[in-house]
Design an enzyme around this catalytic site. Structure first.
Site, PDB file in Angstrom:
ATOM      1  CD  GLU A  50      -2.860   2.642  -0.396  1.00 54.41           C
ATOM      2  OE1 GLU A  50      -1.704   3.073  -0.416  1.00 54.41           O
ATOM      3  OE2 GLU A  50      -3.113   1.828  -1.284  1.00 54.41           O
TER       4      GLU A  50
ATOM      5  CG  ASP B  94       0.998   0.118  -6.760  1.00 52.79           C
ATOM      6  OD1 ASP B  94       0.381  -0.049  -5.503  1.00 52.79           O
ATOM      7  OD2 ASP B  94       1.716  -0.792  -7.087  1.00 52.79           O
TER       8      ASP B  94
ATOM      9  CG  ASP C  41       0.803  -5.276  -2.671  1.00 53.71           C
ATOM     10  OD1 ASP C  41       0.392  -5.211  -3.652  1.00 53.71           O
ATOM     11  OD2 ASP C  41       1.919  -4.512  -2.358  1.00 53.71           O
TER      12      ASP C  41
END
Length: 669
Positions: free
Chosen positions: A380, A377, A447
């Site tokens: 990036e 998670d 999300d």
């Protein structure tokens, strides 16, 4: 300057540029250009140079040259402009931009390592791929796509064209691609080079086959991963997570994976369980195994000062730097009572020793206990767009990187995990931020909102991910941010999303449901998000779809083997299997699960029918009624709340499973 044949490729040297064109794989060509020497060790997405046994190269007296490799031919003009043709028909597939007033040239090498590449644009061309973007479009002609990574944005710079070519922009720097009506322009903000790869194919399947051959075939989907995944933000303790798994067993509901989400650790960068909340993870995994359930754990790339690894990683130069040479940091929740939001650093996934250090932690603290999957998670990494400094990774490797943590880099492919540390199979990984070689991992869409509009955007995004060479993609079923389990409107969204998820490559329920925790903190948790949390009507529908998913798993295993052999994504647009049906290219809100199952999701509130197009070239069975419909037909299909329209190619083996699930009986017509 004339071309020369050198080291199996064509080269052209001028005072302004070195241009190299070489066969790369059976039906592909790689083009590299630089104002200086071409760096053979520059970071890239392509595998080691694959063979091209049938390539033919020639140089003409007029200063031009030609390269033919399988289905692709390249004509290199004396002025350096390139045209890409179908080798059999001679039809132009793609060409670098022709000269015009104030022409910069097809390739531009600017100050600071910035580069541009200009191609012609074509009327009627449809463009797909480029990873995951939530603009709600399948055909991206006319779009400007930023080549960046972020929560809900996952750039994979591979473009599939309806003209019969695929193009990989082989530069990890940030930038953009402009898919205009008069020009296609690729821009890289750094790296100092133009580097792209082109292939030709008579079908989309041939293009994806050629692309995954040079970037890496997807590994087989683990058998357990094709079942149902239960998750929420977040199970806070070992007892809470086990209670949910036990209840699935008691209710007779299939469950393959349960996810231990974020903040199960003492500090960011410890990469281990907090002992007061998870006192015996080995016993937890043992009980889950006895229940037939695998455990996935959340892994973040963030490293908190004072954590088990911070000092070691900083001293070794294994943390990402900012442009000024300091540590790149961003505030994240901490268990510290004095500083509940603390600036935290990021481990440098471009450094092999940093990856090895992370793997050692994950292996010792998770995998050795039996953890089956790392849910990667915020990888990036998740930075604010207002962050004052761009990341700087291992010196010389990734200037102005698009993905400085691709996450934990093992997400690129299973080959990236250090083999010396493990015997047997490596854990599977599910990243939120992919790279062009992330074909061995389960990308998810981040999300996302809990609305029907959001669901509609997922349908198109997932199909573009499929056309980017990523076979295993999924969403948070029901959306992530919010949703009240007692609200009838949200229950309808959840039901329709769950039905869509039943036919997705990976089926995972997740979200931050109401009542939400009031603050973003290390002790946060959302409301209930299990299949029994949405009332009896919803529970009955979701239970039936869990059983349907179980019936589909043998078919999904076959699709996994197909993806492993050819790169073909399980979820794909209609035109993938029906490229000769012009109408199939216009359908962006249906998909095929493999070659035989057509799915038409419902993404409007209150809808109980929807228009469905059945591609020509096959006859289609409705498993709910047993009737058979000719391909090339558009119809208004029934879509009661209990099910979405699904059709099966007549004669397909999977028809029996769907007829059993839907209660239909095959017609003799």
């Amino acid at each position: 300057m004339p071309y020369i044949i050198r080291l199996g490729g064509l080269e052209r040297h001028t005072p302004d540029e070195i241009l190299r064109i070489e066969p790369w794989g059976p039906h592909g060509v790689r083009v590299r250009a630089s104002a200086g020497a071409i760096d053979p060790d520059a970071p890239e997405a392509l595998e080691d140079h694959p063979p091209s046994p049938q390539a033919e190269l020639s140089v003409s007296d007029d200063g031009s040259a030609r390269l033919v490799n399988g289905r692709l031919a390249v004509e290199a003009a004396a002025d350096g402009r390139l045209r890409f043709l179908h080798a059999g028909s001679g039809r132009e597939l793609l060409a670098e931009k022709r000269p015009y007033t104030h022409y910069e040239g097809p390739r531009v090498h600017a100050a600071g390592g910035r580069t541009k590449q200009h191609f012609e644009a074509y009327d009627g061309e449809r463009l797909h791929g480029l990873g995951q973007h939530l603009h709600g479009l399948l055909d991206q002609k006319g779009c400007v796509i930023d080549l960046v990574q972020g929560n809900t944005v996952a750039t994979i710079p591979f473009l599939h064209s309806s003209r019969g070519y695929g193009l990989l922009w082989n530069n990890p720097a940030t930038g953009r691609v402009e898919l205009g009506t008069d020009t296609t322009r690729w821009v890289a903000d750094g790296g100092g080079r133009v580097d792209y790869w082109v292939t030709a194919g008579d079908t989309p399947a041939q293009i994806i086959d050629a692309y995954t051959l040079v970037t890496g075939r997807p590994p087989l989907l683990p058998e357990w991963a094709s079942g149902f995944w239960q998750s929420k933000l977040r199970y806070r303790t070992q007892n809470e997570l086990l209670a949910v798994a036990r209840q699935y067993k008691e209710r007779g509901l299939p469950l393959s994976v349960i996810v231990c989400d974020c903040f199960h650790w003492p500090s960011m960068g410890d990469w281990r369980f907090e002992e007061s909340e998870w006192p015996d993870p080995a016993a937890m995994v043992k009980e889950l195994t006895e229940l037939g359930v695998r455990l996935a754990v959340s892994v973040w790339p963030t490293v908190e000062p004072g954590s088990d690894t911070f000092d070691e990683l900083r001293a070794s130069g294994h943390l990402v730097r900012d442009a000024d040479g300091g540590l790149l940091t961003f505030p994240w929740p901490s268990r510290s009572a004095e500083e509940p939001m603390r600036p935290m650093a990021y481990y440098d996934a471009t450094h092999p020793r940093a990856r090895a250090a992370l793997w050692e932690r994950l292996n010792d603290n998770y995998r050795s206990l039996g953890v089956s999957c790392f849910w990667l998670d915020a990888c990036e990494p998740d930075l604010s767009r207002r962050s004052p400094s761009a990341p700087s990774t291992r010196p010389g490797r990734v200037p102005r990187p698009r993905t400085c943590t691709p996450c934990c880099t093992p997400a690129r492919s299973p080959r990236a995990w250090p083999r010396r540390a493990t015997t047997g199979r490596c854990p599977w990984s599910g990243p939120r931020g992919p790279a062009a070689r992330s074909n061995g991992a389960a990308l998810w869409s981040g999300d996302i909102p809990t609305t029907f509009d959001s669901l509609a955007r997922q349908i198109r995004a997932g199909l573009n991910v499929a056309m980017s060479g990523i076979p295993w993609w999924n969403t948070d079923i029901g959306g992530f941010g919010g949703g009240n389990p007692d609200d009838p409107a949200h229950r309808e969204v959840l039901i329709r999303w769950f039905q869509y998820g039943t036919f997705s490559p990976v089926m995972r329920l997740h979200g931050d449901r109401e009542p939400n925790h009031p603050t973003f903190s290390a002790d946060m948790s959302g409301g209930p998000n299990e299949v029994w949390s949405y009332g009896e009507e919803a529970y009955s529908i979701l239970r039936e779809h869990l059983q349907l998913r179980e019936r589909l798993r043998p078919y999904l295993r076959d699709l996994s083997e197909e993806a492993h052999r050819t790169g073909a994504p399980p979820m794909r647009p209609l035109f993938f299997d029906f490229p000769d049906d012009e109408r199939a290219w216009d359908v962006d809100d249906q998909f095929l699960l493999g070659p035989d199952v057509l799915v038409a999701p419902v993404y409007e509130a209150g809808a109980r029918t929807r228009r469905v197009y059945l591609p020509s070239g096959a006859r289609w069975l409705d498993p709910a009624t047993g009737s058979v419909v000719e391909g090339g037909t558009t119809l208004d299909a029934e879509a009661p709340l209990e099910r979405i329209p699904v059709f099966v190619r007549e004669g397909a083996a999977v028809a029996a499973q769907l007829l059993s699930a839907y209660g239909g009986q095959a017609s003799d017509s």
